[in-house]
Structure formats: C-alpha cells, structure tokens
Design a protein around this motif. Structure first.
Motif, PDB file in Angstrom:
ATOM      1  N   ALA A  38       4.238  22.465 -24.670  1.00  0.00           N
ATOM      2  CA  ALA A  38       5.097  23.501 -24.644  1.00  0.00           C
ATOM      3  C   ALA A  38       4.475  24.790 -23.812  1.00  0.00           C
ATOM      4  O   ALA A  38       5.563  25.170 -22.769  1.00  0.00           O
ATOM      5  CB  ALA A  38       5.739  24.237 -25.620  1.00  0.00           C
ATOM      6  N   ARG A  42       5.881  26.110 -19.864  1.00  0.00           N
ATOM      7  CA  ARG A  42       6.018  27.918 -19.333  1.00  0.00           C
ATOM      8  C   ARG A  42       4.857  27.960 -18.616  1.00  0.00           C
ATOM      9  O   ARG A  42       5.863  28.880 -17.898  1.00  0.00           O
ATOM     10  CB  ARG A  42       5.831  28.277 -20.937  1.00  0.00           C
ATOM     11  CG  ARG A  42       7.173  28.070 -21.958  1.00  0.00           C
ATOM     12  CD  ARG A  42       7.100  29.006 -23.041  1.00  0.00           C
ATOM     13  NE  ARG A  42       5.987  29.250 -23.888  1.00  0.00           N
ATOM     14  CZ  ARG A  42       5.759  28.479 -24.977  1.00  0.00           C
ATOM     15  NH1 ARG A  42       6.481  27.264 -25.548  1.00  0.00           N
ATOM     16  NH2 ARG A  42       4.625  28.554 -25.431  1.00  0.00           N
ATOM     17  N   SER A  47       9.432  21.298 -17.762  1.00  0.00           N
ATOM     18  CA  SER A  47       9.666  21.108 -18.891  1.00  0.00           C
ATOM     19  C   SER A  47       8.604  19.959 -20.050  1.00  0.00           C
ATOM     20  O   SER A  47       7.785  19.631 -19.252  1.00  0.00           O
ATOM     21  CB  SER A  47      11.474  20.488 -19.391  1.00  0.00           C
ATOM     22  OG  SER A  47      11.145  19.040 -19.162  1.00  0.00           O
ATOM     23  N   SER A  48       8.497  20.246 -21.055  1.00  0.00           N
ATOM     24  CA  SER A  48       7.532  19.379 -21.793  1.00  0.00           C
ATOM     25  C   SER A  48       7.798  17.706 -21.486  1.00  0.00           C
ATOM     26  O   SER A  48       7.544  17.152 -21.638  1.00  0.00           O
ATOM     27  CB  SER A  48       7.920  19.690 -23.485  1.00  0.00           C
ATOM     28  OG  SER A  48       7.768  20.896 -24.206  1.00  0.00           O
TER      29      SER A  48
END
Length: 202
Positions: A38, A42, A47-48
């Motif tokens: 995560a 960022r 996205s993860s």
C-alpha cells in the motif's frame, strides 16, 4: 459515456526498475518495516492490486528489489575488479564495497530480510539468492587467483580462502548492519585486513 464527457486517461505504470528503485528508496529513508504494498503504491501512484500483478507477493517484491540493488553493486564491483591497481588494492576495494556503511544500511537490511524469509522460499527463489552469493564468490576467487599468479599473494586454495573470507565478512557485516554494540565499521575493516594479511602474505 454521456455526450460531451471526456474519456479518462490512464496513467501509465512506471517501469519495473522505477518501482524497485522506489522500494529501495523507501527502505533507505523510512526503514523496511514501512515498505508495504500500500505504501509503495502511494509512492508510485499505483494500486496495491496493480503492484501484486507485477510482484505476486511482498516476498517477491523484496527479492526483486535485492536483485536490482545487487545489479548496481555488481556493476561497481566489476569496475573495481577491472581497475589498474594491484590485486591487493582491488581486494581492499572489494572488502570496502562488501561491508555495510553502518547501522541499518538499506542494502544489508534488505539482504537480511530476504534471507530470513528464505526459510519458506520455493526453489526458484532459493536459486536466485544463490546466484547473488555466487557472483560475489566467483569474483573474489578470481581476484585471489590473480594475486597468486602475480606473486602478490602466497599460494593458497583460492576457492577455500574466498569461502572463509566471505564467512568472516558476512558475520562482521551482520554485526555492523544490526548495530551490535562494540562493533563498528572501522574495527571490522581492521579485522578483515589482518585476516587477509595473515592468510595471503608472501
């Protein structure tokens, strides 16, 4: 899509090397414990789930980041080994490159974590880790053998001496990387120099 609406542009994913560089940068700046899918997502605007498409798991992310970091170290090692100095001078440079800069050195922090996780790793991951170690070992064997052939070092079994030297380097390097009290980089370098001088002096 409603009339007059503007299609949303997809932001292109950064190249894999940029992802690995970002992961290494996070380890250096914030510590390994802050590197999560995560948090990396960022950092790079992904996205993860997208990162998992690239790496499948955090273990794979860590191993690929280590391989990327080792590639950079390997390039530095190749340059110093191909240098014009004596074999003894290049051996000192090899040791300097090997030993961590200090407590929480990011490369060694990552190396320790990957090896700790390797207890449950599959055969492919183990083979890739062995390849990392093998490259350091082969270069050291070649350098010792060159020094012997030039008369700079006494005749020893280069492979056996390299194995013992790297065991010494690994043990001391772990002490430096984890910040063991009473052990600093300068002391480690002195111990290794003494071992090499005693073992290879003509």
């Amino acid at each position: 899509m409603s009339e007059g609406s503007v299609p949303r542009r997809r932001t292109p994913a950064p190249p894999r090397e940029d992802l690995l560089a970002a992961a290494m940068g996070m380890i250096a700046e914030r510590g390994l414990e802050k590197l999560t899918m995560a948090a990396l997502g960022r950092e790079v605007g992904m996205s993860s789930g997208h990162l998992l498409y690239y790496f499948r798991s955090k273990d794979e992310l860590l191993l690929q980041t280590l391989e990327w970091s080792e590639g950079r170290l390997g390039a530095s090692r190749s340059r110093l080994l191909a240098g014009a100095g004596s074999a003894r001078e290049r051996l000192a440079a090899y040791v300097d490159l090997y030993v961590p800069e200090g407590h929480r050195d990011p490369h060694w922090t990552l190396w320790l974590e990957v090896w700790n996780r390797s207890q449950n790793a599959d055969e492919d991951a183990r083979a890739r880790q062995a390849a990392i170690e093998g490259a350091w070992h082969r270069d050291l064997v070649a350098l010792i053998a060159e020094g012997i052939s030039r008369g700079e070092f006494r005749a020893v079994d280069a492979d056996r001496f390299a194995t013992r030297t790297r065991a010494l380097l690994d043990g001391f390097s772990i002490h430096v990387a984890i910040g063991l009290r009473g052990v600093d980089r300068e002391q480690v370098m002195a111990h290794v120099r003494e071992f090499i001088d005693e073992g290879l002096a003509v």
